[in-house]
Motif scaffolding. Sequence first.
Motif, short mmCIF file in Angstrom:
data_model
loop_
_atom_site.label_atom_id
_atom_site.label_comp_id
_atom_site.label_asym_id
_atom_site.label_seq_id
_atom_site.Cartn_x
_atom_site.Cartn_y
_atom_site.Cartn_z
N ILE A 227 0.84 -1.20 0.00
CA ILE A 227 0.00 0.00 0.00
C ILE A 227 0.87 1.25 0.00
O ILE A 227 0.59 2.22 -0.72
N ALA A 228 1.93 1.24 0.80
CA ALA A 228 2.82 2.40 0.86
C ALA A 228 3.41 2.72 -0.50
O ALA A 228 3.47 3.88 -0.92
N ARG A 229 3.86 1.68 -1.23
CA ARG A 229 4.43 1.92 -2.56
C ARG A 229 3.38 2.50 -3.51
O ARG A 229 3.68 3.43 -4.27
N ASP A 230 2.17 1.98 -3.45
CA ASP A 230 1.11 2.50 -4.31
C ASP A 230 0.85 3.98 -4.01
O ASP A 230 0.69 4.79 -4.93
N LEU A 231 0.81 4.33 -2.72
CA LEU A 231 0.55 5.72 -2.35
C LEU A 231 1.67 6.65 -2.81
O LEU A 231 1.42 7.78 -3.25
N VAL A 232 2.91 6.18 -2.70
CA VAL A 232 4.04 7.00 -3.13
C VAL A 232 4.03 7.17 -4.65
O VAL A 232 4.23 8.27 -5.17
#
Length: 256
Positions: A227-232
């Motif tokens: 999720i963190a990578r998608d948000l970044v």
Amino acid sequence: QLADAFQQMVRRLSVAYQELEKARKQLLLAERLSALGTVAAGLAHELNNPLAGLKNCLRRIQREPDNREQSQRYVALMQICVERMQGVVHGLLDLARPRRPEVAAMRLGPVLERVTLLAGERLAELGATLHKEIDSSAAVICADELFLEEVLLNLVLNACDSFRRRRETRPDFPGALALRAFVRNGETHIDVEDNGMGILSEDLLHLFDPFFTTQAPGKGTGLGLSIARDLVRLQGGDILVESEAEIGRASCRERA
């Protein structure tokens, strides 16, 4: 005889069709259950971070109930956590139109301060030290403030989990976490570095895979870094991880 054979064939085809229809319904149910499990796991992860922040704020207020200034500060943070949880629920109800990032100029200092406060109790429980360093060139960046805060809080809580695992075998382990922000070649870098368990080289390839986790069953969903990578990436940035066993390091890069 031909008519009997034809009737038998029709009956066999009917039975086969019924079996196929039954199998199709079972597959459809399995697919729905799988989708529901994915959504439920994602929802649990999304709500876990603000819930951890709420618990931290409540513990701090209970510890010093007469400290009015501190209580007001933590009540404001609790309001942010509640609004974030509300946003997660609204997002679940509106899956067809997921929220797009609202990239704009923002001050990085207050975001790091909120992340520190929300995770402060857990860091204190683990006896971990925290060092923050923001270069003047990175004081104001272009990003989605809520997305960035969620990413950084996730990385900090991951570091706390890493400290906890190290302390299971070394109770006196001195955990250390550093948050650094600087600009290099026109890009803003935000480094989140810890000295926890580190990551095995064979696990680095799968680190951002959904549901991949190295924690014990029931301890993690394996969705955090995915999720963190998608948000970044939704903000036009990227997230990179450098690590080795016994030495942890995670680098989150946001393009200016």
